[in-house]
Design a protein around this motif. Structure first.
Motif, PDB file in Angstrom:
ATOM      1  N   GLN A  74     -70.882   4.570 -11.854  1.00 50.69           N
ATOM      2  CA  GLN A  74     -70.168   3.765 -10.861  1.00 50.69           C
ATOM      3  C   GLN A  74     -70.487   2.277 -11.016  1.00 50.69           C
ATOM      4  N   VAL A  75     -71.788   1.996 -11.207  1.00 44.81           N
ATOM      5  CA  VAL A  75     -72.180   0.589 -11.367  1.00 44.81           C
ATOM      6  C   VAL A  75     -71.567   0.002 -12.633  1.00 44.81           C
ATOM      7  N   THR A  76     -71.564   0.811 -13.722  1.00 46.58           N
ATOM      8  CA  THR A  76     -70.988   0.330 -14.985  1.00 46.58           C
ATOM      9  C   THR A  76     -69.501   0.036 -14.837  1.00 46.58           C
ATOM     10  N   ASN A  77     -68.771   0.979 -14.200  1.00 48.58           N
ATOM     11  CA  ASN A  77     -67.332   0.759 -14.005  1.00 48.58           C
ATOM     12  C   ASN A  77     -67.065  -0.459 -13.117  1.00 48.58           C
ATOM     13  N   ALA A  78     -67.848  -0.588 -12.057  1.00 48.60           N
ATOM     14  CA  ALA A  78     -67.671  -1.738 -11.172  1.00 48.60           C
ATOM     15  C   ALA A  78     -67.991  -3.040 -11.900  1.00 48.60           C
ATOM     16  N   ALA A  79     -69.070  -3.005 -12.714  1.00 46.59           N
ATOM     17  CA  ALA A  79     -69.426  -4.199 -13.481  1.00 46.59           C
ATOM     18  C   ALA A  79     -68.333  -4.547 -14.487  1.00 46.59           C
ATOM     19  N   TRP A  80     -67.753  -3.502 -15.109  1.00 49.09           N
ATOM     20  CA  TRP A  80     -66.663  -3.736 -16.072  1.00 49.09           C
ATOM     21  C   TRP A  80     -65.445  -4.365 -15.393  1.00 49.09           C
ATOM     22  N   LYS A  81     -65.133  -3.849 -14.200  1.00 47.38           N
ATOM     23  CA  LYS A  81     -64.025  -4.441 -13.446  1.00 47.38           C
ATOM     24  C   LYS A  81     -64.327  -5.891 -13.071  1.00 47.38           C
ATOM     25  N   MET A  82     -65.589  -6.149 -12.692  1.00 48.33           N
ATOM     26  CA  MET A  82     -65.957  -7.516 -12.341  1.00 48.33           C
ATOM     27  C   MET A  82     -65.865  -8.440 -13.551  1.00 48.33           C
ATOM     28  N   ILE A  83     -66.254  -7.904 -14.730  1.00 51.89           N
ATOM     29  CA  ILE A  83     -66.148  -8.717 -15.946  1.00 51.89           C
ATOM     30  C   ILE A  83     -64.696  -9.096 -16.211  1.00 51.89           C
ATOM     31  N   HIS A  84     -63.790  -8.100 -16.100  1.00 53.89           N
ATOM     32  CA  HIS A  84     -62.366  -8.392 -16.301  1.00 53.89           C
ATOM     33  C   HIS A  84     -61.846  -9.352 -15.234  1.00 53.89           C
ATOM     34  N   LYS A  85     -62.351  -9.137 -14.005  1.00 59.69           N
ATOM     35  CA  LYS A  85     -61.962 -10.053 -12.941  1.00 59.69           C
ATOM     36  C   LYS A  85     -62.432 -11.470 -13.252  1.00 59.69           C
ATOM     37  N   HIS A  86     -63.648 -11.572 -13.750  1.00 60.15           N
ATOM     38  CA  HIS A  86     -64.198 -12.875 -14.110  1.00 60.15           C
ATOM     39  C   HIS A  86     -63.390 -13.511 -15.242  1.00 60.15           C
ATOM     40  N   ARG A  87     -63.036 -12.705 -16.247  1.00 61.32           N
ATOM     41  CA  ARG A  87     -62.235 -13.233 -17.353  1.00 61.32           C
ATOM     42  C   ARG A  87     -60.879 -13.728 -16.859  1.00 61.32           C
ATOM     43  N   TYR A  88     -60.281 -12.929 -15.967  1.00 65.60           N
ATOM     44  CA  TYR A  88     -58.983 -13.335 -15.424  1.00 65.60           C
ATOM     45  C   TYR A  88     -59.104 -14.654 -14.658  1.00 65.60           C
ATOM     46  N   LEU A  89     -60.154 -14.762 -13.839  1.00 63.59           N
ATOM     47  CA  LEU A  89     -60.346 -15.991 -13.073  1.00 63.59           C
ATOM     48  C   LEU A  89     -60.635 -17.180 -13.985  1.00 63.59           C
ATOM     49  N   MET A  90     -61.385 -16.928 -15.075  1.00 65.41           N
ATOM     50  CA  MET A  90     -61.660 -18.009 -16.014  1.00 65.41           C
ATOM     51  C   MET A  90     -60.380 -18.455 -16.721  1.00 65.41           C
ATOM     52  N   ARG A  91     -59.545 -17.471 -17.111  1.00 69.37           N
ATOM     53  CA  ARG A  91     -58.261 -17.835 -17.723  1.00 69.37           C
ATOM     54  C   ARG A  91     -57.408 -18.634 -16.744  1.00 69.37           C
ATOM     55  N   LEU A  92     -57.392 -18.162 -15.492  1.00 66.35           N
ATOM     56  CA  LEU A  92     -56.638 -18.886 -14.474  1.00 66.35           C
ATOM     57  C   LEU A  92     -57.196 -20.295 -14.278  1.00 66.35           C
ATOM     58  N   HIS A  93     -58.527 -20.392 -14.323  1.00 69.43           N
ATOM     59  CA  HIS A  93     -59.161 -21.707 -14.190  1.00 69.43           C
ATOM     60  C   HIS A  93     -58.759 -22.628 -15.342  1.00 69.43           C
ATOM     61  N   ASP A  94     -58.776 -22.068 -16.566  1.00 70.35           N
ATOM     62  CA  ASP A  94     -58.371 -22.874 -17.721  1.00 70.35           C
ATOM     63  C   ASP A  94     -56.904 -23.295 -17.616  1.00 70.35           C
ATOM     64  N   GLN A  95     -56.075 -22.361 -17.138  1.00 69.75           N
ATOM     65  CA  GLN A  95     -54.662 -22.700 -16.969  1.00 69.75           C
ATOM     66  C   GLN A  95     -54.480 -23.818 -15.944  1.00 69.75           C
ATOM     67  N   LEU A  96     -55.260 -23.733 -14.866  1.00 69.08           N
ATOM     68  CA  LEU A  96     -55.176 -24.780 -13.849  1.00 69.08           C
ATOM     69  C   LEU A  96     -55.651 -26.124 -14.395  1.00 69.08           C
ATOM     70  N   ILE A  97     -56.703 -26.072 -15.232  1.00 69.35           N
ATOM     71  CA  ILE A  97     -57.184 -27.319 -15.851  1.00 69.35           C
ATOM     72  C   ILE A  97     -56.107 -27.906 -16.760  1.00 69.35           C
ATOM     73  N   ASP A  98     -55.489 -27.013 -17.584  1.00 63.41           N
ATOM     74  CA  ASP A  98     -54.410 -27.489 -18.459  1.00 63.41           C
ATOM     75  C   ASP A  98     -53.250 -28.053 -17.643  1.00 63.41           C
ATOM     76  N   LEU A  99     -52.916 -27.322 -16.561  1.00 64.62           N
ATOM     77  CA  LEU A  99     -51.826 -27.797 -15.711  1.00 64.62           C
ATOM     78  C   LEU A  99     -52.170 -29.137 -15.066  1.00 64.62           C
ATOM     79  N   ASN A 100     -53.432 -29.275 -14.680  1.00 61.02           N
ATOM     80  CA  ASN A 100     -53.861 -30.540 -14.082  1.00 61.02           C
ATOM     81  C   ASN A 100     -53.774 -31.678 -15.097  1.00 61.02           C
ATOM     82  N   HIS A 101     -54.232 -31.399 -16.346  1.00 63.65           N
ATOM     83  CA  HIS A 101     -54.131 -32.422 -17.392  1.00 63.65           C
ATOM     84  C   HIS A 101     -52.674 -32.796 -17.653  1.00 63.65           C
ATOM     85  N   LYS A 102     -51.828 -31.756 -17.709  1.00 64.91           N
ATOM     86  CA  LYS A 102     -50.405 -32.019 -17.937  1.00 64.91           C
ATOM     87  C   LYS A 102     -49.812 -32.833 -16.785  1.00 64.91           C
ATOM     88  N   THR A 103     -50.232 -32.478 -15.559  1.00 65.01           N
ATOM     89  CA  THR A 103     -49.725 -33.221 -14.399  1.00 65.01           C
ATOM     90  C   THR A 103     -50.176 -34.678 -14.435  1.00 65.01           C
TER      91      THR A 103
END
Length: 260
Positions: A74-103
């Motif tokens: 259970q802990v491993t699966n939850a940690a794996w989901k959190m890792i993917h969640k973290h990756r998604y948030l980091m990608r979103l963060h990078d996209q926001l940074i790119d969007l901010n630079h473009k803006t």
């Protein structure tokens, strides 16, 4: 850039990251120990729930191997989901940074474009002011030219009337001179026919009358010559006025043909 960021995140070694973190954190500050396992799992469940991840089911009996395996899964699966969640948030963060630079870049370009537009507007307003000033001056010149043309036309009409009057007067004067000349010639003829050489007194009177008649004819001819000269002068003045008006119209460019 999103693809590069995703690849970088996929290449991350979580074990090395945890190893670095473990080296930085001493054993006294470790999050989970044997004596606080339940408390650590409860805290971890709260973090999972904050990320929208299902919490780990905690059994009271954690001494058996099966319960520990189940908890680890259970802990491993939850940690794996959190890792993917973290990756998604980091990608979103990078996209926001790119969007901010473009803006930011778009804002800079927009400001430069607005600045150029303002400069163009100022130039066009300056050109409009110059054009309006030229138009005003041209209107003043046209008004002056129209006024001068009207004056010249009035002057030409006056000269024409004077010429017509002088020509009429000249015709009357010519008729009068012709009639007077005819009368004088008739009188001379009669006087010459009635002249007798015997009477010297009559001869002198006749000579005086003849001289007077000749002087009168000379005066009439001189008056006629002066009138002809005056008519010619008026015609020359009229031609000069007409030429001046034509040159004035051609120089002003306001008209192409003048109907005088």
């Amino acid at each position: 850039m999103n693809a590069i960021s995703t690849g970088n995140y996929l290449k991350r070694d979580l074990r090395s990251m945890f190893a670095v973190r473990n080296n930085c954190i001493s054993e006294e500050t470790a999050f989970c120990k044997q004596d606080n396992l339940h408390q650590s799992l409860n805290t971890l469940n709260e973090e999972f729930e904050s990320f929208g991840i299902s919490s780990v089911t905690i059994n009271n009996d954690l001494q058996t191997l099966e319960s520990l395996k189940d908890l680890s899964i259970q802990v491993t699966n939850a940690a794996w989901k959190m890792i993917h969640k973290h990756r998604y948030l980091m990608r979103l963060h990078d996209q926001l940074i790119d969007l901010n630079h473009k803006t930011v870049n778009d804002n800079v370009n927009l400001k430069n474009y607005v600045k150029r537009l303002k400069e163009d507007i100022q130039k066009k307003e300056h050109m409009i002011c110059k054009t309006e000033e030229k138009e005003r001056r041209l209107n003043v010149k046209c008004e002056d030219a129209s006024r001068n043309l009207k004056q010249e036309r009035d002057e030409i009409r006056k000269l024409k009337k004077q010429i017509q009057f002088k020509e009429t007067q000249h015709e009357h004067e010519i008729r009068r001179i012709t009639q007077s000349s005819q009368k004088l010639q008739e009188q001379l003829r009669k006087s010459a026919g009635s002249f007798t050489p015997k009477d010297k007194l009559l001869q002198k009177i006749h000579e005086k009358e003849l001289i007077s008649y000749k002087q009168t004819i000379c005066r009439l001819e001189e008056n006629n010559r002066h009138m002809l000269e005056e008519i010619n002068n008026l015609k020359e003045a009229l031609e000069l006025h007409q030429t001046g008006i034509a040159l004035h119209i051609e120089a002003s460019g306001a008209w192409t043909n003048a109907d005088i």
